[in-house]
Scaffold this active site. Structure first.
Site, mmCIF file in Angstrom:
data_model
loop_
_atom_site.group_PDB
_atom_site.id
_atom_site.type_symbol
_atom_site.label_atom_id
_atom_site.label_comp_id
_atom_site.label_asym_id
_atom_site.label_seq_id
_atom_site.Cartn_x
_atom_site.Cartn_y
_atom_site.Cartn_z
ATOM 1 C CD GLU A 35 -2.803 -1.237 2.397
ATOM 2 O OE1 GLU A 35 -4.016 -1.358 2.225
ATOM 3 O OE2 GLU A 35 -2.288 -1.211 3.524
HETATM 4 C C1 ACM Z 1 -2.016 -5.490 4.029
HETATM 5 O O1 ACM Z 1 -3.079 -5.980 4.428
HETATM 6 N N1 ACM Z 1 -1.932 -4.189 3.804
HETATM 7 C C2 ACM Z 1 -0.829 -6.298 3.810
#
Ligand code: ACM
Length: 507
Positions: A311
């Site tokens: 992310e």
């Molecule tokens: C995640 O759930 N951002 C690895």
């Protein structure tokens, strides 16, 4: 000889049940010098079972009702064991881990009825399907102290999990002391998500967790999440981190939840993701990564260091790939195997042998499958954490008070019915195993954590341990066996969600 279901999770590889039961009484002696003997004696006592005692050193002639624990170096499968119950109990581990797992199986078999405590006469030959059977605890969004982590280790190692992944840093806090960057814990550990109190592990605390995990045959995998999820780094060292990138989803989510937006240099108390990044084109960033990785490597005997990679929503692909290539190489240079969330597989030159952790859906979307496959092309392997099956922080039902729903609502059956080798188009041998993560946005106490983790972690344990095609690898068999864990969890003070899908037993 009959083949019937025993009260065991995960299901063993091979079971033969004989007629009758062997009484377990306080006259029984436990033979063998393994630490597993003490674990057995103590756990049975916590159940209110008979007070077993150790046999005298050198006494290797078991009387009826005794329990013999030994390892046999000839055993081929690492972590395997055999357990034979006739007029006494014989557990032979292929190694100490196998012996520990044999003891966990015996503890599940031990039951009290109106005639007292006993175990069924049986022969079990067992070994794991996958070498990597992991759970992850997010101690960054909310912090859990050493004794809470040890309890988590006890409850998960009893299900034959052998990896504990600690998510040690995120936007909301930095949780392990690093001597060369002391402000990380001094300035960035005091708070947690939702404005709760934070905390951090001293190096001695960390070593204590490592040693305790090792005593339960779990390898610790420390994660420092990079280059994103680094707002807390900037609270301590502003020069390392970019200004927050406020994407539309973040702003909408913050409005809906009534949470603050991230402000550079101030502790972040919300749940939003994707707004932070270390400065990828500054050399100082790599000094930082190198120091952190070195200090973690020095106190981590296990082979892995996880460097995050998920992310990084405000970072260009070019910058992200540059960072992924350099950071994975830094871990290799420190003598460890890098582990990274699957997004890092986008980088063509990710260090060879890097292990990817797939957290996409059971049916992959976007570039996730290709990113994951690239780890294999680079000589690495994959840990499977399909978010719509193995994410323990998802709600059981829409109205469950804890947890999130962005990946799925995951009831116990959904957690059980997925196959880690069927998600990606990679050879089965590229799948190291399974890991079930618990993200801690909504879990303010370890009690909250346990309610989300148990019983679903038991489903992931069976997927990771038990043969794929065993006749009893079915939901109907599993739910019956799972229900028999209730008295064990109650004896250990482990909170679990008493899902109405499971026939829970009293003893
Ligand atoms: C995640 O759930 N951002 C690895």
């Amino acid at each position: 000889m009959v083949l019937t279901t025993l009260p065991l999770v995960p299901l063993p590889a091979a079971v033969v049940v004989h007629e009758g039961r062997m009484p377990l009484t306080a006259t029984a002696r436990v033979h063998g010098s393994s630490p597993a003997a003490g674990i057995l004696i103590d756990a049975l006592a916590r159940r209110g079972g008979p007070a077993l005692s150790p046999a005298d050193a050198g006494d290797d002639a078991p009387a009826p009702g005794d329990i013999v624990l030994r390892t046999d170096a000839e055993g081929s499968a690492s972590e395997g064991y055999s357990l034979r119950i006739g007029d006494h109990v014989d557990i032979v581990g292929d190694d100490e881990a196998g012996l520990f797992y044999g003891v966990q199986t015996l503890l599940q078999l031990a039951r009290q009825d109106d005639d007292g405590w006993s175990v069924p006469r049986t022969e079990i030959t067992d070994a794991p399907r996958f070498p990597h059977r992991g759970v992850m605890l997010d101690v960054a969004r909310h912090f859990f102290d050493v004794s809470e982590v040890k309890k988590f280790i006890d409850a998960t190692s009893a299900l034959k999990f052998n990896r504990l992944h600690l998510h040690l840093s995120d936007d909301q806090g930095w949780r392990v002391h690093i001597d060369s960057w002391p402000l990380l814990t001094e300035l960035s550990s005091t708070t947690a998500a939702s404005g709760d109190a934070g905390g951090f592990y001293t190096k001695d605390d960390y070593r204590d967790i490592v040693a305790y995990a090792a005593s339960r045959h779990m390898i610790l995998i420390p994660e420092i999440d990079l280059p994103g999820h680094t707002h807390a780094v900037g609270v301590a060292y502003p020069e390392l981190v970019e200004a927050p990138v406020l994407n539309d989803a973040l702003v909408t989510q913050a409005e809906n939840l009534g949470q603050p937006l991230p402000v550079a240099g101030e502790s972040y108390l919300g749940w939003g993701v994707g707004h932070s990044s270390v400065r990828i084109r500054e050399e100082r960033t790599y000094d930082f990564v190198r120091d952190v990785v070195r200090e973690l490597a020095e106190m981590t005997p296990g082979p892995y260091i996880h460097i995050g990679g998920d992310e990084s929503l405000g970072t260009s692909q070019e910058d992200f790939d540059h960072f992924a290539e350099r950071a994975t190489q830094i871990v290799v240079d420190a003598g460890k195997t890098p582990v990274a969330w699957h997004e890092m597989g986008a980088a063509a030159g990710i260090a060879e042998g890097t292990v990817g952790q797939y957290w996409g859906m059971k049916i992959p979307t976007g570039a996730h499958a290709a990113e994951a496959a690239h780890f294999v092309e680079r000589g690495g392997a994959l840990i499977m954490s399909a978010a719509d099956a193995a994410y323990l922080d998802m709600k059981y039902t829409a109205d469950f008070p804890l947890g999130l729903t962005w990946a799925a609502i995951i009831d116990v059956r959904t957690a059980y019915e997925w196959e880690p080798t069927a998600v990606l188009e990679v050879p089965d041998e590229a799948i190291l195993g399974v890991e079930a993560p618990l993200w801690s946005e909504t879990t303010r106490t370890i009690d909250d954590v346990e309610q989300l983790v148990f019983p679903r972690a038991a489903a992931e344990a069976e997927i990771a341990w038990s043969p794929k095609h065993a006749p009893e690898r079915t939901w109907e068999s599993f739910r019956g066996r799972l229900g028999t864990l209730a008295p064990l969890w109650k004896a250990e003070g482990v909170r679990f969600h008493p899902s109405a899908d499971i026939p829970w037993s009293d003893r």
